[in-house]
Design an enzyme around this catalytic site. Sequence first.
Site, PDB file in Angstrom:
ATOM      1  N   ASN A 122      -8.514   4.382  -1.643  1.00  0.00           N
ATOM      2  CA  ASN A 122      -7.574   3.029  -1.230  1.00  0.00           C
ATOM      3  C   ASN A 122      -6.877   2.360  -2.306  1.00  0.00           C
ATOM      4  O   ASN A 122      -7.038   2.670  -3.457  1.00  0.00           O
ATOM      5  CB  ASN A 122      -8.580   2.323  -0.503  1.00  0.00           C
ATOM      6  N   CYS A 182       0.928  -1.180  -0.027  1.00  0.00           N
ATOM      7  CA  CYS A 182       0.070  -0.010  -0.015  1.00  0.00           C
ATOM      8  C   CYS A 182       1.018   1.378  -0.135  1.00  0.00           C
ATOM      9  O   CYS A 182       0.480   2.245  -0.576  1.00  0.00           O
ATOM     10  CB  CYS A 182      -0.951   0.089   1.099  1.00  0.00           C
ATOM     11  N   HIS A 213      -1.655   1.111   7.543  1.00  0.00           N
ATOM     12  CA  HIS A 213      -1.914   1.103   6.167  1.00  0.00           C
ATOM     13  C   HIS A 213      -1.796   2.419   5.646  1.00  0.00           C
ATOM     14  O   HIS A 213      -1.948   3.398   6.360  1.00  0.00           O
ATOM     15  CB  HIS A 213      -3.473   0.639   6.116  1.00  0.00           C
TER      16      HIS A 213
END
Length: 338
Positions: free
Chosen positions: A305, A135, A279
Amino acid sequence: MKFYLAILIFIVAVAIADQDDDLWKSYKKKFGKRYKPEKEIVRKKKFVKKLRAIEKNNRENKKWQMGQNKFTDFTDDEKKVLRGTKMSKRVPKTIENNETIIIDSLLKRALPTSIDYRRWKCLQPVKDQGQCGSCWSFAANTALEFSQCRKTGTAVSLSEQMAVDCDSYNLGCNGGDFTLAWQYIQEKGGAMISSSYPYVSGTTQTNGTCKFNNSAIGAKISFYDWTMPYPNATVSMTYLVNYGPLPTAMKVLDSLFDYVSGVYSDPACIVANDYDIDHAVVIVGYGTTAATSTVPAIPYWIVRNSWGANWGNKGYFLIQRGVNMCNIESWTAYVKVV
């Protein structure tokens, strides 16, 4: 009387079990899930447990809603892989090129009531990190792509796989820091375009051999830094308006995996420790909901995201703004291209 009550309870239990069976079959078909019999028992149990949580949230929560998606039957270990942020100590860089004067001037300007970069041509379609803790690479590239396009007028898609395979400051699929990714890209001379170095780690869960090629550079970095001071929603809004999307880090609770709409918030996600994060995402806008008879107006961030366009609201989610929900306002950073 007790006998008839027991029969009624039994009938209701059977009806619920039959309904769960139908929902499980429908879920597997919709998301292409296939398991061996011994594995399916565990998966179905997780699915049914999450169904109850979804139903409870949607009955009681007027701010945001949950729903089924590809993660609904995921194990805790599979979800842990998706949380790939390992941020190093946040140390502001020495401000260069009169940045202090520029930033002070920007902070004095009035801000628009809302901004939304989702429809700008400079924002690439939502990507999917797959079962890889990369990520941090997607967050780094989203801001860099936008900055490059904003300067040149030409959209560009940059390679996340380059960072996963080559960046020695980070750990590939085992996690990383988007500012260290920028440091690597700056030192290497630029980020390659994705067509020359396509993403594959989403399926292999491993880092490949570095195939860097400076003839396929799509963007070069001149400067990057944290937004300061932090956490400060107004400061982050100012940088967002003037520099474009802001990568940030956040804590992800299990409830977020099944988000589908509304402004996400969770009392358990207001944490005291800035480093309680796992994250990387990208803030691409902000706004405020209209008040209703049951829910007051809620300020929110629009967040991109890297779990694919079929997750959340076409790959995005809204999260409450101004309260540092999930630490999302503590880690915003910006980047400028050459």
